[in-house]
Scaffold this motif. Sequence first.
Motif, mmCIF file in Angstrom:
data_model
loop_
_atom_site.group_PDB
_atom_site.id
_atom_site.type_symbol
_atom_site.label_atom_id
_atom_site.label_comp_id
_atom_site.label_asym_id
_atom_site.label_seq_id
_atom_site.Cartn_x
_atom_site.Cartn_y
_atom_site.Cartn_z
ATOM 1 N N MET A 66 -37.135 -10.840 -74.936
ATOM 2 C CA MET A 66 -37.506 -9.394 -74.607
ATOM 3 C C MET A 66 -36.306 -8.756 -75.437
ATOM 4 N N TYR A 67 -36.377 -7.785 -75.927
ATOM 5 C CA TYR A 67 -35.943 -6.322 -76.289
ATOM 6 C C TYR A 67 -35.184 -5.570 -75.106
ATOM 7 N N VAL A 68 -34.677 -5.431 -75.539
ATOM 8 C CA VAL A 68 -33.856 -3.940 -74.448
ATOM 9 C C VAL A 68 -33.950 -2.283 -74.127
ATOM 10 N N SER A 69 -34.896 -1.979 -74.619
ATOM 11 C CA SER A 69 -34.762 -0.589 -74.589
ATOM 12 C C SER A 69 -33.870 0.489 -74.091
ATOM 13 N N GLU A 70 -34.266 0.389 -72.550
ATOM 14 C CA GLU A 70 -33.505 1.238 -71.748
ATOM 15 C C GLU A 70 -32.796 -0.013 -70.904
ATOM 16 N N SER A 71 -31.378 0.075 -70.646
ATOM 17 C CA SER A 71 -30.671 -0.370 -69.792
ATOM 18 C C SER A 71 -29.763 0.251 -68.952
ATOM 19 N N PRO A 72 -29.272 1.360 -67.773
ATOM 20 C CA PRO A 72 -28.835 1.792 -67.271
ATOM 21 C C PRO A 72 -27.620 1.056 -67.042
ATOM 22 N N PHE A 73 -26.635 -0.415 -67.307
ATOM 23 C CA PHE A 73 -26.174 -0.957 -66.547
ATOM 24 C C PHE A 73 -25.041 0.024 -66.015
ATOM 25 N N LYS A 74 -25.243 0.362 -64.894
ATOM 26 C CA LYS A 74 -23.609 1.360 -64.617
ATOM 27 C C LYS A 74 -22.789 0.409 -63.647
ATOM 28 N N PRO A 75 -21.884 0.660 -63.710
ATOM 29 C CA PRO A 75 -20.155 0.390 -63.377
ATOM 30 C C PRO A 75 -20.382 -0.124 -61.720
ATOM 31 N N CYS A 76 -20.785 0.529 -61.123
ATOM 32 C CA CYS A 76 -20.288 0.573 -59.226
ATOM 33 C C CYS A 76 -21.273 1.899 -59.433
ATOM 34 N N ASP A 77 -21.351 2.298 -57.839
ATOM 35 C CA ASP A 77 -22.268 2.919 -56.901
ATOM 36 C C ASP A 77 -22.019 3.751 -56.241
ATOM 37 N N SER A 78 -22.446 2.942 -55.033
ATOM 38 C CA SER A 78 -22.180 3.740 -53.730
ATOM 39 C C SER A 78 -21.060 2.640 -53.085
ATOM 40 N N VAL A 79 -20.230 3.635 -52.073
ATOM 41 C CA VAL A 79 -19.469 2.856 -51.462
ATOM 42 C C VAL A 79 -20.190 2.362 -49.846
ATOM 43 N N LYS A 80 -19.452 1.329 -48.962
ATOM 44 C CA LYS A 80 -19.830 1.087 -47.743
ATOM 45 C C LYS A 80 -18.940 1.853 -46.440
ATOM 46 N N GLU A 81 -20.131 2.544 -45.687
ATOM 47 C CA GLU A 81 -19.575 3.069 -44.725
ATOM 48 C C GLU A 81 -18.745 1.689 -43.667
ATOM 49 N N PRO A 82 -17.676 3.169 -43.453
ATOM 50 C CA PRO A 82 -16.900 2.250 -43.131
ATOM 51 C C PRO A 82 -17.341 2.475 -41.786
ATOM 52 N N PRO A 83 -16.353 0.520 -40.325
ATOM 53 C CA PRO A 83 -16.877 0.438 -39.212
ATOM 54 C C PRO A 83 -16.060 1.688 -37.723
ATOM 55 N N LYS A 84 -17.363 2.371 -37.618
ATOM 56 C CA LYS A 84 -16.600 3.352 -36.500
ATOM 57 C C LYS A 84 -17.404 3.873 -35.173
ATOM 58 N N ARG A 85 -16.433 4.124 -34.209
ATOM 59 C CA ARG A 85 -16.718 4.633 -33.089
ATOM 60 C C ARG A 85 -17.161 6.227 -33.300
ATOM 61 N N GLU A 86 -18.353 6.650 -32.067
ATOM 62 C CA GLU A 86 -17.913 8.110 -31.937
ATOM 63 C C GLU A 86 -17.858 8.541 -30.160
ATOM 64 N N TRP A 87 -17.001 9.020 -29.888
ATOM 65 C CA TRP A 87 -16.262 9.611 -28.288
ATOM 66 C C TRP A 87 -16.920 10.937 -28.071
ATOM 67 N N HIS A 88 -18.250 10.920 -27.278
ATOM 68 C CA HIS A 88 -18.612 12.093 -26.927
ATOM 69 C C HIS A 88 -17.843 12.873 -26.438
ATOM 70 N N ASP A 89 -16.610 12.361 -26.152
ATOM 71 C CA ASP A 89 -16.087 13.464 -25.752
ATOM 72 C C ASP A 89 -14.833 13.740 -26.309
ATOM 73 N N GLU A 90 -14.823 13.324 -28.161
ATOM 74 C CA GLU A 90 -14.073 13.945 -28.942
ATOM 75 C C GLU A 90 -14.939 14.844 -30.027
ATOM 76 N N HIS A 91 -14.055 15.100 -31.116
ATOM 77 C CA HIS A 91 -15.153 16.059 -32.339
ATOM 78 C C HIS A 91 -15.057 14.851 -33.388
ATOM 79 N N GLY A 92 -16.409 14.435 -34.023
ATOM 80 C CA GLY A 92 -15.892 13.871 -35.568
ATOM 81 C C GLY A 92 -16.328 12.438 -34.546
#
Length: 201
Positions: A66-92
């Motif tokens: 099996m010869y490899v003709s296309e191999s987009p081996f990439k060093p990285c991709d996306s990051v995980k979303e960090p833990p978060k809390r949302e307060w309804h009486d605060e922005h963001g």
Amino acid sequence: GRGSIFVPSLVYLYIFNRIPLAYLCIILYICNYKKLILGMKDYFRIYMQKEGDGNEVKDSIADFGMYVSESPFKPCDSVKEPPKREWHDEHGDDEYIGKDGLYMAAYENKVKFMFHGEAFGANEKCKAFIDYIRKSGMMKMYCDFNRIGRQHVRLKDIDPNLYRDPDNEDLLVLSITFKFNDPVTDIKPIKDTQGNISNLV
């Protein structure tokens, strides 16, 4: 060259109803894979090793053809979303990022393998190759072209495409998607005294 004259001639015949569309598509499809074969010397390989002690390193070309003709081996991709809390009486959002910063997410890569051999030869090669990457479970993989290696890699999806001339040859293209569960650990090849890759660490 001859190919550059041949293809416009086919299109001309199609426009003037001398050749059906289905035949035109089939001929162009075959010509495309013929062109791939001519450049096979420029293709490269991927080394694979089932995780665990004492397992043999497999060479996609030497062991499976099996010869490899296309191999987009990439060093990285996306990051995980960090833990978060949302307060309804605060922005963001109120996000927590630890002392080690953000963590990288697992990702997927599609690798295109190609086999060219005698008619019906693809049957055995395809089965042996798929059986290996399927039954190995988690693997280490090293891309010879990009010089990128990863561990905890598994099979995710297979998309086969076969052209067969029963009197002459097989052309098999396998577009295989792998899932990379460890996006940060670098895996490198180790060579023995003969210069062959004997381990991935």
